[in-house]
Motif scaffolding. Structure first.
Motif, PDB file in Angstrom:
ATOM      1  N   ALA A 147      -3.352   4.329   4.440  1.00  0.00           N
ATOM      2  CA  ALA A 147      -3.463   2.675   4.144  1.00  0.00           C
ATOM      3  C   ALA A 147      -3.618   2.442   5.769  1.00  0.00           C
ATOM      4  CB  ALA A 147      -1.629   2.524   4.225  1.00  0.00           C
ATOM      5  N   PHE A 148      -3.305   2.856   6.806  1.00  0.00           N
ATOM      6  CA  PHE A 148      -3.092   2.754   7.944  1.00  0.00           C
ATOM      7  C   PHE A 148      -4.850   2.119   8.640  1.00  0.00           C
ATOM      8  CE2 PHE A 148      -2.592   4.289  12.456  1.00  0.00           C
ATOM      9  CZ  PHE A 148      -1.815   2.567  13.583  1.00  0.00           C
ATOM     10  N   THR A 149      -5.643   3.691   8.014  1.00  0.00           N
ATOM     11  CA  THR A 149      -6.526   3.745   8.498  1.00  0.00           C
ATOM     12  C   THR A 149      -7.537   1.878   7.996  1.00  0.00           C
ATOM     13  OG1 THR A 149      -7.946   3.939   6.251  1.00  0.00           O
ATOM     14  CG2 THR A 149      -7.530   5.845   7.821  1.00  0.00           C
ATOM     15  N   LEU A 150      -7.329   1.182   6.819  1.00  0.00           N
ATOM     16  CA  LEU A 150      -7.800   0.190   7.069  1.00  0.00           C
ATOM     17  C   LEU A 150      -6.733  -1.282   7.601  1.00  0.00           C
ATOM     18  CD1 LEU A 150      -8.209   1.204   3.187  1.00  0.00           C
ATOM     19  CD2 LEU A 150      -9.933   0.898   4.644  1.00  0.00           C
ATOM     20  N   MET A 151      -6.069  -1.123   8.404  1.00  0.00           N
ATOM     21  CA  MET A 151      -5.762  -1.597   8.623  1.00  0.00           C
ATOM     22  C   MET A 151      -6.115  -2.498  10.035  1.00  0.00           C
ATOM     23  SD  MET A 151      -1.990  -1.331   8.581  1.00  0.00           S
ATOM     24  CE  MET A 151      -0.815  -0.127   6.261  1.00  0.00           C
ATOM     25  N   PRO A 152      -5.871  -4.057  10.057  1.00  0.00           N
ATOM     26  CA  PRO A 152      -6.061  -4.400  11.811  1.00  0.00           C
ATOM     27  C   PRO A 152      -5.494  -3.574  12.905  1.00  0.00           C
ATOM     28  CG  PRO A 152      -4.964  -6.319  10.375  1.00  0.00           C
ATOM     29  CD  PRO A 152      -4.734  -5.004   9.637  1.00  0.00           C
ATOM     30  N   ALA A 153      -6.456  -3.783  14.119  1.00  0.00           N
ATOM     31  CA  ALA A 153      -6.917  -2.551  14.716  1.00  0.00           C
ATOM     32  C   ALA A 153      -4.554  -2.678  15.981  1.00  0.00           C
ATOM     33  CB  ALA A 153      -7.652  -2.497  16.490  1.00  0.00           C
ATOM     34  N   ASP A 154      -4.070  -4.184  15.398  1.00  0.00           N
ATOM     35  CA  ASP A 154      -2.828  -3.866  16.104  1.00  0.00           C
ATOM     36  C   ASP A 154      -1.655  -4.250  15.075  1.00  0.00           C
ATOM     37  OD1 ASP A 154      -3.231  -6.240  14.643  1.00  0.00           O
ATOM     38  OD2 ASP A 154      -2.347  -7.937  16.205  1.00  0.00           O
ATOM     39  N   VAL A 203       2.156   0.494  10.735  1.00  0.00           N
ATOM     40  CA  VAL A 203       2.387   0.836   9.115  1.00  0.00           C
ATOM     41  C   VAL A 203       3.805   0.966   9.132  1.00  0.00           C
ATOM     42  CG1 VAL A 203       1.867   3.344   9.710  1.00  0.00           C
ATOM     43  CG2 VAL A 203       1.536   2.561   7.770  1.00  0.00           C
ATOM     44  N   LEU A 204       4.768   0.955   7.690  1.00  0.00           N
ATOM     45  CA  LEU A 204       5.651   1.492   7.416  1.00  0.00           C
ATOM     46  C   LEU A 204       5.850   1.505   5.793  1.00  0.00           C
ATOM     47  CD1 LEU A 204       8.674  -0.934   9.022  1.00  0.00           C
ATOM     48  CD2 LEU A 204       8.041   1.562  10.094  1.00  0.00           C
ATOM     49  N   THR A 205       6.543   2.458   5.792  1.00  0.00           N
ATOM     50  CA  THR A 205       6.292   3.426   4.414  1.00  0.00           C
ATOM     51  C   THR A 205       7.729   2.388   3.909  1.00  0.00           C
ATOM     52  OG1 THR A 205       6.162   5.454   4.662  1.00  0.00           O
ATOM     53  CG2 THR A 205       6.935   4.895   2.489  1.00  0.00           C
ATOM     54  N   ILE A 206       7.638   1.764   2.943  1.00  0.00           N
ATOM     55  CA  ILE A 206       8.517   0.540   1.938  1.00  0.00           C
ATOM     56  C   ILE A 206       8.896   1.925   1.329  1.00  0.00           C
ATOM     57  CG2 ILE A 206       9.338  -1.146   0.620  1.00  0.00           C
ATOM     58  CD1 ILE A 206       7.196  -2.219   1.720  1.00  0.00           C
ATOM     59  N   GLU A 207       8.554   2.478   0.265  1.00  0.00           N
ATOM     60  CA  GLU A 207       9.609   3.458  -0.686  1.00  0.00           C
ATOM     61  C   GLU A 207       8.219   3.968  -1.040  1.00  0.00           C
ATOM     62  OE1 GLU A 207       8.796   3.541  -4.687  1.00  0.00           O
ATOM     63  OE2 GLU A 207       6.900   2.386  -4.253  1.00  0.00           O
ATOM     64  N   LYS A 256      -4.975   0.209  -3.269  1.00  0.00           N
ATOM     65  CA  LYS A 256      -5.083  -1.263  -3.193  1.00  0.00           C
ATOM     66  C   LYS A 256      -4.314  -1.178  -1.566  1.00  0.00           C
ATOM     67  CE  LYS A 256      -3.701  -5.754  -3.369  1.00  0.00           C
ATOM     68  NZ  LYS A 256      -2.371  -6.564  -3.961  1.00  0.00           N
ATOM     69  N   ALA A 257      -5.040  -2.118  -0.819  1.00  0.00           N
ATOM     70  CA  ALA A 257      -5.565  -2.555   0.228  1.00  0.00           C
ATOM     71  C   ALA A 257      -5.108  -3.880   0.712  1.00  0.00           C
ATOM     72  CB  ALA A 257      -6.460  -2.163   1.271  1.00  0.00           C
ATOM     73  N   GLY A 258      -3.745  -4.619   0.466  1.00  0.00           N
ATOM     74  CA  GLY A 258      -3.407  -5.579   0.273  1.00  0.00           C
ATOM     75  C   GLY A 258      -3.545  -5.833   2.173  1.00  0.00           C
ATOM     76  N   ARG A 259      -3.256  -7.885   2.475  1.00  0.00           N
ATOM     77  CA  ARG A 259      -2.777  -8.137   3.626  1.00  0.00           C
ATOM     78  C   ARG A 259      -1.293  -7.938   3.970  1.00  0.00           C
ATOM     79  NH1 ARG A 259      -0.676 -12.459   5.431  1.00  0.00           N
ATOM     80  NH2 ARG A 259      -0.427 -13.331   3.430  1.00  0.00           N
ATOM     81  N   GLN A 260      -0.327  -7.375   3.418  1.00  0.00           N
ATOM     82  CA  GLN A 260       1.081  -7.494   3.306  1.00  0.00           C
ATOM     83  C   GLN A 260       1.418  -5.772   3.093  1.00  0.00           C
ATOM     84  OE1 GLN A 260       2.752 -10.886   2.507  1.00  0.00           O
ATOM     85  NE2 GLN A 260       3.890 -10.733   3.932  1.00  0.00           N
ATOM     86  N   MET A 263       2.409  11.631  -5.547  1.00  0.00           N
ATOM     87  CA  MET A 263       3.275  10.350  -4.963  1.00  0.00           C
ATOM     88  C   MET A 263       2.161   9.004  -4.450  1.00  0.00           C
ATOM     89  SD  MET A 263       4.389   9.850  -0.563  1.00  0.00           S
ATOM     90  CE  MET A 263       5.985  11.014  -0.942  1.00  0.00           C
ATOM     91  N   THR A 264       3.552   8.409  -5.293  1.00  0.00           N
ATOM     92  CA  THR A 264       2.591   6.659  -5.075  1.00  0.00           C
ATOM     93  C   THR A 264       3.479   5.967  -4.027  1.00  0.00           C
ATOM     94  OG1 THR A 264       1.947   6.230  -7.796  1.00  0.00           O
ATOM     95  CG2 THR A 264       2.576   4.724  -5.702  1.00  0.00           C
ATOM     96  N   ALA A 265       2.885   5.260  -3.527  1.00  0.00           N
ATOM     97  CA  ALA A 265       3.607   5.334  -1.442  1.00  0.00           C
ATOM     98  C   ALA A 265       3.206   3.250  -2.122  1.00  0.00           C
ATOM     99  CB  ALA A 265       3.279   6.154  -0.463  1.00  0.00           C
ATOM    100  N   THR A 266       4.473   2.908  -0.997  1.00  0.00           N
ATOM    101  CA  THR A 266       4.201   1.344  -1.567  1.00  0.00           C
ATOM    102  C   THR A 266       4.079   0.994   0.549  1.00  0.00           C
ATOM    103  OG1 THR A 266       5.422   0.807  -2.871  1.00  0.00           O
ATOM    104  CG2 THR A 266       4.885  -0.715  -1.488  1.00  0.00           C
ATOM    105  N   ILE A 267       3.470   0.636   1.323  1.00  0.00           N
ATOM    106  CA  ILE A 267       3.145   0.700   2.776  1.00  0.00           C
ATOM    107  C   ILE A 267       2.947  -0.606   2.911  1.00  0.00           C
ATOM    108  CG2 ILE A 267       2.066   1.304   4.829  1.00  0.00           C
ATOM    109  CD1 ILE A 267       3.020   3.835   2.869  1.00  0.00           C
ATOM    110  N   MET A 268       3.999  -0.929   3.891  1.00  0.00           N
ATOM    111  CA  MET A 268       3.430  -2.806   4.223  1.00  0.00           C
ATOM    112  C   MET A 268       3.043  -2.261   5.894  1.00  0.00           C
ATOM    113  SD  MET A 268       6.557  -4.860   5.128  1.00  0.00           S
ATOM    114  CE  MET A 268       5.817  -6.765   4.656  1.00  0.00           C
ATOM    115  N   THR A 269       1.680  -3.376   6.426  1.00  0.00           N
ATOM    116  CA  THR A 269       1.544  -4.229   7.367  1.00  0.00           C
ATOM    117  C   THR A 269       2.523  -5.003   8.197  1.00  0.00           C
ATOM    118  OG1 THR A 269      -0.703  -3.799   6.618  1.00  0.00           O
ATOM    119  CG2 THR A 269      -0.614  -4.656   8.220  1.00  0.00           C
TER     120      THR A 269
END
Lengths: 152, 152, 152, 152
Positions: B74-81, B84-88, B110-114, B137-143
């Motif tokens: 997920a982190f590879t697709l996030m903005p530079a600043d 990343v945190l795993t919600i669950e 799915k790469a969402g904004r949040q 695994m399925t992980a839900t990740i927050m930006t």
């Protein structure tokens, strides 16, 4: 939750012996604190060598302690000759694991002949004495009998 | 899966740098093998000090490697600043982790904004060259943006 | 995925018969589209009477169709006299289910003697012909034998 | 659980209004029984048209009621202008849903600004007056603001 009657009167010793054979516990510093029928508590300290990139305990470390607490909570209610295997678990991470100390509890919701369902909660004990829920787990645990590679 | 365009052209270096700051990886011997937009592969060996009571890698060790693979995918697709945190996450354990080597892959669904959703697979590479799926695994990740304690 | 050999050569008819006995499918308009060894596809339309407060299909409706697709995907690989029960599932909702049509697929990841693990995907088919992944599921399914109240 | 202070003093009416807009509830016979800060109870009866192949309520029906209870439990603690969306949930099915009546409760474990985590329990009320836990859920719920298609 109603109190539960263990099948095996030696459930506590059997649980402590199996926990002691989990070498990962010594490696990560997970200790067995309480063993009761259908309920197990373990403890774990924040250690720098177990952290993720922000300095919190890695989610996998919290999951390891929760999985052990849940698995052994189920194990306390199993027959003396049974082994325990985790089929699956889900963890929700509610707050960063900053430490210094975590207490992690597993409580059996359903003890079935083959399948048990166990809920886990990880609490952070902060220096001021406050207790904060930082993660929850639900684990599905299987009772294994008659397999040479999976016993106790 | 269509190929994905990363927001940050430096995504690979940024991912490698953050992974290197996860001290748990060095402790457990988890290494970063591949970084692509929306996909990360890590590797891990069976070590006796990371085992459960039957001599297999503890489920929490497999979960740790899977969570890192999923989070960094997920982190590879996030903005530079962003941090990343795993919600669950949820893991299914399909077969005992006997080793000697695991390769663990996270792929963004799915790469969402949040919120991003990432699937992970852990494969055991056996001496004869066979590859076996041992966990998913399925992980839900927050930006995370704008938080001083959670960056990169 | 390698193609799988069903235990029961009549697996397709057995699956269709069991699906037809699930009365909820007729009630909600879930139809069985494809049956193959280890893989089942169902379809479902958006209906106003199945919506949540924003006019999308309720998450529980998507979960119902996914659970049926996953359970029957496992069922195709079971012995002729076995029943199927879902032990647990997890669903991630990636986008609102606006319709008009959903196609929902279950694919077996592991077919065990007692426990099967199945992944599901729900795709929305939009008027312009586009296909969008709106939900994913992982389900843990149990093979039941010898119980009078759970067969086929 | 400590009692929680809702942001919106009109939380109960706002929750009842939104629940009434979920058309699926009328279709399946799910009724809203109790609304308190961080806690919602719904009820549902066994109906033959909602059953799976063995005559039990389909797992998806139980999941629908649990998801509504969990989502609205989170909703009670949200600001007045927020909408609620389920990101993901996991359900464990502990016993067949035979009816005749289910009471389903959602209780907030963590109410975050963006992400809430809610636990649900479904109890079967049997003719003799016995109450049996038949399913548990953990749901991850998102607070949505500023989106025209998702409000209240």
């Amino acid at each position: 939750m109603t109190p539960r009657e263990p099948h095996d009167p030696q459930y506590a010793q059997r649980t402590r012996d199996s926990f002691a054979r989990q070498r990962v516990n010594a490696t990560l510093g997970i200790t067995l604190e309480e063993v009761a029928p259908g309920r197990v508590v373990v403890a774990m300290a924040h250690r720098p060598e177990l952290t993720q990139q922000h300095g919190f305990l890695h989610a996998g470390m919290v999951a390891t302690a929760l999985d052990s607490a849940c698995g052994y909570a189920a194990f306390t209610l199993m027959p003396a000759d049974a082994g325990v295997l985790t089929i699956e678990f889900k963890i929700n991470l509610l707050a960063p694991a900053r430490g210094p100390l975590l207490r992690i509890e597993g409580v059996v919701k359903k003890a079935g002949r083959q399948i048990s369902v166990v809920d886990g909660e990880a609490f952070q004990h902060e220096p001021g004495g406050e207790r904060k829920l930082i993660a929850t787990m639900t684990a599905t645990i299987m009772t294994i009998t008659g397999r040479d590679d999976v016993r106790h």
